[in-house]
Design a protein around this motif. Sequence first.
Motif, PDB file in Angstrom:
ATOM      1  N   PHE B  30     -23.468   1.170  18.973  1.00 48.25           N
ATOM      2  CA  PHE B  30     -24.082   0.622  20.121  1.00 48.25           C
ATOM      3  C   PHE B  30     -23.178  -0.632  20.457  1.00 48.25           C
ATOM      4  O   PHE B  30     -23.256  -0.985  21.764  1.00 48.25           O
ATOM      5  CB  PHE B  30     -25.634   0.239  19.639  1.00 48.25           C
ATOM      6  N   THR B  31     -22.593  -1.176  19.349  1.00 51.52           N
ATOM      7  CA  THR B  31     -21.953  -2.499  19.914  1.00 51.52           C
ATOM      8  C   THR B  31     -20.759  -1.959  20.903  1.00 51.52           C
ATOM      9  O   THR B  31     -20.405  -2.681  21.749  1.00 51.52           O
ATOM     10  CB  THR B  31     -21.752  -3.188  18.660  1.00 51.52           C
ATOM     11  N   ILE B  32     -20.104  -1.005  20.389  1.00 56.95           N
ATOM     12  CA  ILE B  32     -19.001  -0.689  21.270  1.00 56.95           C
ATOM     13  C   ILE B  32     -19.581  -0.175  22.707  1.00 56.95           C
ATOM     14  O   ILE B  32     -19.056  -0.495  23.686  1.00 56.95           O
ATOM     15  CB  ILE B  32     -18.416   0.701  20.646  1.00 56.95           C
ATOM     16  N   ALA B  33     -20.416   0.491  22.915  1.00 56.11           N
ATOM     17  CA  ALA B  33     -21.074   0.887  23.918  1.00 56.11           C
ATOM     18  C   ALA B  33     -21.537  -0.261  24.678  1.00 56.11           C
ATOM     19  O   ALA B  33     -21.314  -0.359  26.044  1.00 56.11           O
ATOM     20  CB  ALA B  33     -22.187   1.875  23.885  1.00 56.11           C
ATOM     21  N   ASN B  34     -22.278  -1.151  24.176  1.00 53.34           N
ATOM     22  CA  ASN B  34     -22.725  -2.316  24.962  1.00 53.34           C
ATOM     23  C   ASN B  34     -21.668  -3.290  25.429  1.00 53.34           C
ATOM     24  O   ASN B  34     -21.788  -3.978  26.367  1.00 53.34           O
ATOM     25  CB  ASN B  34     -23.680  -3.119  24.077  1.00 53.34           C
ATOM     26  N   ASN B  35     -20.512  -3.437  24.525  1.00 49.01           N
ATOM     27  CA  ASN B  35     -19.313  -4.140  25.114  1.00 49.01           C
ATOM     28  C   ASN B  35     -18.927  -3.668  26.401  1.00 49.01           C
ATOM     29  O   ASN B  35     -18.412  -4.322  27.215  1.00 49.01           O
ATOM     30  CB  ASN B  35     -18.436  -4.165  24.092  1.00 49.01           C
ATOM     31  N   ILE B  36     -18.841  -2.278  26.674  1.00 53.00           N
ATOM     32  CA  ILE B  36     -18.482  -1.744  27.990  1.00 53.00           C
ATOM     33  C   ILE B  36     -19.679  -1.772  29.124  1.00 53.00           C
ATOM     34  O   ILE B  36     -19.279  -2.063  30.218  1.00 53.00           O
ATOM     35  CB  ILE B  36     -18.117  -0.469  27.661  1.00 53.00           C
ATOM     36  N   GLU B  94     -18.167  -7.729  29.884  1.00 55.60           N
ATOM     37  CA  GLU B  94     -16.737  -7.778  29.124  1.00 55.60           C
ATOM     38  C   GLU B  94     -15.697  -6.777  29.776  1.00 55.60           C
ATOM     39  O   GLU B  94     -14.606  -6.896  30.092  1.00 55.60           O
ATOM     40  CB  GLU B  94     -16.854  -7.405  27.876  1.00 55.60           C
ATOM     41  N   ILE B  95     -16.270  -5.509  30.161  1.00 55.69           N
ATOM     42  CA  ILE B  95     -15.398  -4.399  30.567  1.00 55.69           C
ATOM     43  C   ILE B  95     -14.512  -4.863  31.940  1.00 55.69           C
ATOM     44  O   ILE B  95     -13.373  -4.554  31.987  1.00 55.69           O
ATOM     45  CB  ILE B  95     -16.183  -3.152  30.794  1.00 55.69           C
ATOM     46  N   GLU B 148     -14.147  -6.217  22.953  1.00 56.05           N
ATOM     47  CA  GLU B 148     -14.919  -7.386  22.377  1.00 56.05           C
ATOM     48  C   GLU B 148     -14.618  -8.718  23.052  1.00 56.05           C
ATOM     49  O   GLU B 148     -13.383  -8.938  23.473  1.00 56.05           O
ATOM     50  CB  GLU B 148     -14.491  -7.519  20.883  1.00 56.05           C
ATOM     51  N   PRO B 149     -15.372  -9.479  23.276  1.00 57.38           N
ATOM     52  CA  PRO B 149     -15.340 -10.783  23.814  1.00 57.38           C
ATOM     53  C   PRO B 149     -14.519 -11.569  23.174  1.00 57.38           C
ATOM     54  O   PRO B 149     -14.267 -11.538  21.730  1.00 57.38           O
ATOM     55  CB  PRO B 149     -16.745 -11.518  23.893  1.00 57.38           C
ATOM     56  N   ILE B 150     -13.780 -12.617  23.837  1.00 63.26           N
ATOM     57  CA  ILE B 150     -12.706 -13.321  23.396  1.00 63.26           C
ATOM     58  C   ILE B 150     -13.333 -14.257  21.971  1.00 63.26           C
ATOM     59  O   ILE B 150     -12.756 -14.463  20.773  1.00 63.26           O
ATOM     60  CB  ILE B 150     -11.979 -14.627  24.077  1.00 63.26           C
TER      61      ILE B 150
END
Lengths: 213, 186
Positions: B30-36, B94-95, B148-150
């Motif tokens: 979910f974290t990976i998907a939500n970052n995008i 972020e993407i 990932e965000p900085i």
Amino acid sequence: MNSEDLYRSFNNIDDDILERSEVSKKNSMYTWKKWGVIAACVCLVVIGVINISHKWGDMSAPLVIHLVNSVVESSVGTLTYHTDDFDKYTMEFTLEKKNDLEMYVLFTGHNILKEWTDADGVHREVEEYLIISPYSDFEEQANRTIINDALVITVDGVEVKELPKEAGTYEVSIYYGELYNRLDVVDTDVEILGFGHFMINCEEFEENHPLTE
Amino acid sequence: MEDYQIIELYFQRNADAIKETDSKYGSYCFTIANNILHNKEDSEECVNDTWFHAWNVMPPQRPTRLRLFLAKITRNLSFNRFQVQSAKKRGGGEIHLVLDELEECIAHESDTENEYMAKELGECIRLFVRTLPERDGNIFIRRYFFTEPISVIANRYQMSANNVMVILSRTRKKLKAHLEKEGLYE
């Protein structure tokens, strides 16, 4: 090719490399020999005090350096900071003159590109830093000269090196902006205040100063 | 449950495979998907699609690292969804920042429909990341693979955000030079 193609191509990165990145860890402890300043054991927090004096053009007001991160103590002309990794350390500060923000400087990285001993027996190093300011983003080399060899001591079974007073000098040239101004920060004195503590006196010189030649 | 046991459930065509995968890696994917995607509902759908995709490819595929296998599927599916959405409306997240940063590494946009070129680019990136110092490589991957965000990267490696940005900037320059050298800078 566009940025989306490039982004998608990252899916080809090997699993072992991806897995490696998932481990959270601090920067590794630095190599004392390379940095050659002072020493500490694994859990030591190094505290330094940097006294700044300056000589820059016609400016006469005290130069104030604020360290952005890890500030322990800060006052006009003096700052205290700590780091546990000098080999890969980052020094961030803003230079302020007459209460006007002059520039933001960040030093990061610490790659020794070349080491040699000159004809006078002085150990010299050329190091690579990345330095950024609001004006530009660039890489510059710093030339650091170690005047004396470090004294090797053993603390709790850990071999460390401690430099005597006036142990090192390094010159960092910062080029920024289209005006091609130059600021050289020269460490002129390293004073050991105690185990894990040191003091560096810095001076700035304008372009064409004999010490920056 | 261990990864090899979960994989075995897929091979037995046991529906518990999805339940166990969701339990162990649901949050991670979910974290990976939500970052995008920057959207809870879309991200959850992508995670569910990931389980469906995993179900379809195992067997015959037997991943050696299940977590990263799922990460790559999630990343692909999420990015596909992002591209569809992006064609309709450009949103936040972020993407967009990541893609803007990667723009630096290419001369100008051109169509890479050619599958061979895409494969070459993938291999080029794979080898490039191996040449990087460990710390720089890790930061680069957290940013451009995991999106990932900085601030998250800085926290992960206990560095300042500025330091992370500087390392990313320097690595992008290296990538640009690498792409030029390999004849992929177009």
